[in-house]
Scaffold this motif. Sequence first.
Motif, PDB file in Angstrom:
ATOM      1  N   ALA A 116      -3.947  21.739  11.070  1.00 56.56           N
ATOM      2  CA  ALA A 116      -3.177  22.830  11.664  1.00 56.56           C
ATOM      3  C   ALA A 116      -1.762  22.887  11.115  1.00 56.56           C
ATOM      4  CB  ALA A 116      -3.134  22.646  13.180  1.00 56.56           C
ATOM      5  N   SER A 117      -1.200  21.728  10.894  1.00 58.95           N
ATOM      6  CA  SER A 117       0.150  21.678  10.320  1.00 58.95           C
ATOM      7  C   SER A 117       0.313  20.354   9.580  1.00 58.95           C
ATOM      8  CB  SER A 117       1.224  21.843  11.404  1.00 58.95           C
ATOM      9  OG  SER A 117       1.122  20.843  12.380  1.00 58.95           O
ATOM     10  N   VAL A 118       1.381  20.274   8.819  1.00 60.36           N
ATOM     11  CA  VAL A 118       1.630  19.068   8.033  1.00 60.36           C
ATOM     12  C   VAL A 118       2.991  18.502   8.427  1.00 60.36           C
ATOM     13  CG1 VAL A 118       1.992  18.145   5.716  1.00 60.36           C
ATOM     14  CG2 VAL A 118       0.242  19.887   6.088  1.00 60.36           C
ATOM     15  N   ILE A 119       2.993  17.200   8.651  1.00 55.24           N
ATOM     16  CA  ILE A 119       4.248  16.492   8.939  1.00 55.24           C
ATOM     17  C   ILE A 119       4.754  15.913   7.621  1.00 55.24           C
ATOM     18  CG2 ILE A 119       5.308  14.558  10.167  1.00 55.24           C
ATOM     19  CD1 ILE A 119       2.917  14.815  12.209  1.00 55.24           C
ATOM     20  N   GLU A 120       5.964  16.314   7.239  1.00 59.58           N
ATOM     21  CA  GLU A 120       6.618  15.766   6.041  1.00 59.58           C
ATOM     22  C   GLU A 120       7.683  14.785   6.526  1.00 59.58           C
ATOM     23  OE1 GLU A 120       8.958  18.648   3.984  1.00 59.58           O
ATOM     24  OE2 GLU A 120       9.547  17.271   2.388  1.00 59.58           O
ATOM     25  N   MET A 121       7.435  13.523   6.304  1.00 57.56           N
ATOM     26  CA  MET A 121       8.360  12.480   6.773  1.00 57.56           C
ATOM     27  C   MET A 121       9.203  11.993   5.593  1.00 57.56           C
ATOM     28  SD  MET A 121       7.335   8.875   8.560  1.00 57.56           S
ATOM     29  CE  MET A 121       8.535   7.799   9.330  1.00 57.56           C
ATOM     30  N   THR A 122      10.497  12.197   5.668  1.00 57.55           N
ATOM     31  CA  THR A 122      11.402  11.652   4.654  1.00 57.55           C
ATOM     32  C   THR A 122      11.832  10.270   5.124  1.00 57.55           C
ATOM     33  OG1 THR A 122      12.143  13.856   4.026  1.00 57.55           O
ATOM     34  CG2 THR A 122      13.576  12.011   3.424  1.00 57.55           C
ATOM     35  N   VAL A 123      11.452   9.282   4.356  1.00 59.78           N
ATOM     36  CA  VAL A 123      11.614   7.892   4.787  1.00 59.78           C
ATOM     37  C   VAL A 123      13.021   7.394   4.471  1.00 59.78           C
ATOM     38  CG1 VAL A 123      10.768   5.541   4.421  1.00 59.78           C
ATOM     39  CG2 VAL A 123       9.147   7.464   4.541  1.00 59.78           C
ATOM     40  N   THR A 124      13.649   6.836   5.492  1.00 60.88           N
ATOM     41  CA  THR A 124      15.017   6.322   5.322  1.00 60.88           C
ATOM     42  C   THR A 124      15.051   4.801   5.282  1.00 60.88           C
ATOM     43  OG1 THR A 124      15.292   6.495   7.720  1.00 60.88           O
ATOM     44  CG2 THR A 124      16.132   8.310   6.380  1.00 60.88           C
ATOM     45  N   ARG A 125      13.973   4.160   5.750  1.00 63.26           N
ATOM     46  CA  ARG A 125      13.933   2.693   5.707  1.00 63.26           C
ATOM     47  C   ARG A 125      12.491   2.227   5.626  1.00 63.26           C
ATOM     48  NH1 ARG A 125      15.885  -0.719  10.787  1.00 63.26           N
ATOM     49  NH2 ARG A 125      13.712  -0.437  11.345  1.00 63.26           N
ATOM     50  N   VAL A 126      12.271   1.257   4.781  1.00 64.39           N
ATOM     51  CA  VAL A 126      10.945   0.638   4.671  1.00 64.39           C
ATOM     52  C   VAL A 126      11.107  -0.854   4.912  1.00 64.39           C
ATOM     53  CG1 VAL A 126       8.939   0.213   3.196  1.00 64.39           C
ATOM     54  CG2 VAL A 126      10.297   2.285   2.872  1.00 64.39           C
ATOM     55  N   ARG A 127      10.282  -1.390   5.776  1.00 64.58           N
ATOM     56  CA  ARG A 127      10.284  -2.842   5.976  1.00 64.58           C
ATOM     57  C   ARG A 127       8.864  -3.360   5.828  1.00 64.58           C
ATOM     58  NH1 ARG A 127      13.002  -4.896  11.403  1.00 64.58           N
ATOM     59  NH2 ARG A 127      13.287  -2.852  12.272  1.00 64.58           N
ATOM     60  N   GLN A 128       8.735  -4.471   5.166  1.00 69.84           N
ATOM     61  CA  GLN A 128       7.425  -5.106   5.108  1.00 69.84           C
ATOM     62  C   GLN A 128       7.243  -5.904   6.400  1.00 69.84           C
ATOM     63  OE1 GLN A 128       6.888  -7.662   1.719  1.00 69.84           O
ATOM     64  NE2 GLN A 128       4.676  -7.627   1.920  1.00 69.84           N
ATOM     65  N   VAL A 129       6.028  -5.905   6.927  1.00 65.22           N
ATOM     66  CA  VAL A 129       5.722  -6.750   8.094  1.00 65.22           C
ATOM     67  C   VAL A 129       4.611  -7.718   7.721  1.00 65.22           C
ATOM     68  CG1 VAL A 129       6.495  -5.521  10.142  1.00 65.22           C
ATOM     69  CG2 VAL A 129       4.390  -4.818   9.057  1.00 65.22           C
ATOM     70  N   ILE A 130       4.803  -8.954   8.133  1.00 66.34           N
ATOM     71  CA  ILE A 130       3.843 -10.020   7.841  1.00 66.34           C
ATOM     72  C   ILE A 130       3.558 -10.761   9.135  1.00 66.34           C
ATOM     73  CG2 ILE A 130       3.442 -12.139   6.530  1.00 66.34           C
ATOM     74  CD1 ILE A 130       5.299 -11.022   4.368  1.00 66.34           C
ATOM     75  N   SER A 131       2.293 -10.983   9.396  1.00 64.60           N
ATOM     76  CA  SER A 131       1.891 -11.626  10.642  1.00 64.60           C
ATOM     77  C   SER A 131       2.388 -13.062  10.744  1.00 64.60           C
ATOM     78  CB  SER A 131       0.362 -11.628  10.724  1.00 64.60           C
ATOM     79  OG  SER A 131      -0.069 -12.518  11.731  1.00 64.60           O
ATOM     80  N   PRO A 132       2.695 -13.499  11.962  1.00 69.70           N
ATOM     81  CA  PRO A 132       3.002 -14.920  12.179  1.00 69.70           C
ATOM     82  C   PRO A 132       1.818 -15.830  11.843  1.00 69.70           C
ATOM     83  CG  PRO A 132       3.756 -13.605  14.030  1.00 69.70           C
ATOM     84  CD  PRO A 132       2.924 -12.686  13.172  1.00 69.70           C
ATOM     85  N   ALA A 133       0.639 -15.234  11.606  1.00 72.71           N
ATOM     86  CA  ALA A 133      -0.507 -16.054  11.185  1.00 72.71           C
ATOM     87  C   ALA A 133      -0.195 -16.813   9.896  1.00 72.71           C
ATOM     88  CB  ALA A 133      -1.743 -15.180  10.986  1.00 72.71           C
ATOM     89  N   TYR A 134       0.808 -16.338   9.134  1.00 70.83           N
ATOM     90  CA  TYR A 134       1.184 -17.003   7.880  1.00 70.83           C
ATOM     91  C   TYR A 134       2.171 -18.151   8.087  1.00 70.83           C
ATOM     92  CZ  TYR A 134      -1.050 -13.327   5.112  1.00 70.83           C
ATOM     93  OH  TYR A 134      -1.963 -12.485   4.528  1.00 70.83           O
ATOM     94  N   ASP A 135       2.655 -18.293   9.330  1.00 65.07           N
ATOM     95  CA  ASP A 135       3.755 -19.240   9.560  1.00 65.07           C
ATOM     96  C   ASP A 135       3.389 -20.687   9.235  1.00 65.07           C
ATOM     97  OD1 ASP A 135       5.237 -17.098  10.312  1.00 65.07           O
ATOM     98  OD2 ASP A 135       5.424 -17.641  12.425  1.00 65.07           O
ATOM     99  N   GLY A 137       1.731 -21.677   6.721  1.00 63.94           N
ATOM    100  CA  GLY A 137       1.547 -21.883   5.287  1.00 63.94           C
ATOM    101  C   GLY A 137       0.241 -21.364   4.735  1.00 63.94           C
ATOM    102  N   ALA A 138      -0.534 -20.659   5.547  1.00 62.34           N
ATOM    103  CA  ALA A 138      -1.816 -20.118   5.070  1.00 62.34           C
ATOM    104  C   ALA A 138      -1.581 -19.134   3.931  1.00 62.34           C
ATOM    105  CB  ALA A 138      -2.537 -19.414   6.224  1.00 62.34           C
ATOM    106  N   SER A 139      -2.524 -19.092   3.005  1.00 61.51           N
ATOM    107  CA  SER A 139      -2.431 -18.127   1.905  1.00 61.51           C
ATOM    108  C   SER A 139      -3.021 -16.793   2.365  1.00 61.51           C
ATOM    109  CB  SER A 139      -3.212 -18.629   0.693  1.00 61.51           C
ATOM    110  OG  SER A 139      -4.603 -18.589   0.978  1.00 61.51           O
TER     111      SER A 139
END
Length: 161
Positions: A116-135, A137-139
């Motif tokens: 029905a419509s399109v959302i155009e998002m202009t991105v001002t910040r990108v952050r990577q997120v990583i699970s604490p499952a890696y805390d 030392g897991a690969s």
Amino acid sequence: MLSYLIMPKLTEEIKAFAAKQRLGFLATVCPDGSPNLSPKGLTFVYDATRIVIGDVRSPGTIANLRANPVAELNIVDRNTRKGFRFKGTCQIHTSGADFDRFLTFLRAQGASSDIASVIEMTVTRVRQVISPAYDNGASEADIERRFRQHYADEPDTSPGK
Ligand SMILES: Cc1cc2nc3c(=O)[nH]c(=O)nc-3n(C[C@H](O)[C@H](O)[C@H](O)COP(=O)(O)O)c2cc1C
């Protein structure tokens, strides 16, 4: 130590990641200040600064963005437990040249829904997120194996099973 990276633009890696996941969660702000979070399968990186989302059935999101264009989107790989968070401002396109161009782009990504419509998002910040499952030392291979197994073990309760 920062647990995330701040990146200036939407890289080809992020574009491919989003295209593979085919699911993001878009948060907007309701008039009363409460959050509105809803899943958006038609979420694709358009270029280095913009994400395009197909609105098929998202009246709450659209109404919120018309009143207040800010949004946050996250896309996470359920197996690797890694992903990205995007903050930005959105424009809604319902007709015209911009709508046609973004619709053509969404169709090229394989979107066949009635958009029905399109959302155009202009991105001002990108952050990577990583699970604490890696805390511990897991690969990534360890984590991916663990969660592929986890989801593979889920009983199939779909109709007819
Ligand atoms: C997995 C999944 C993917 C979805 N993808 C989209 C989408 O790409 N576009 C859309 O408009 N609605 C999509 N929906 C439907 C909306 O998320 C749903 O109608 C939601 O309630 C809309 O809420 P809102 O109006 O607050 O955005 C999806 C729903 C699910 C469960």
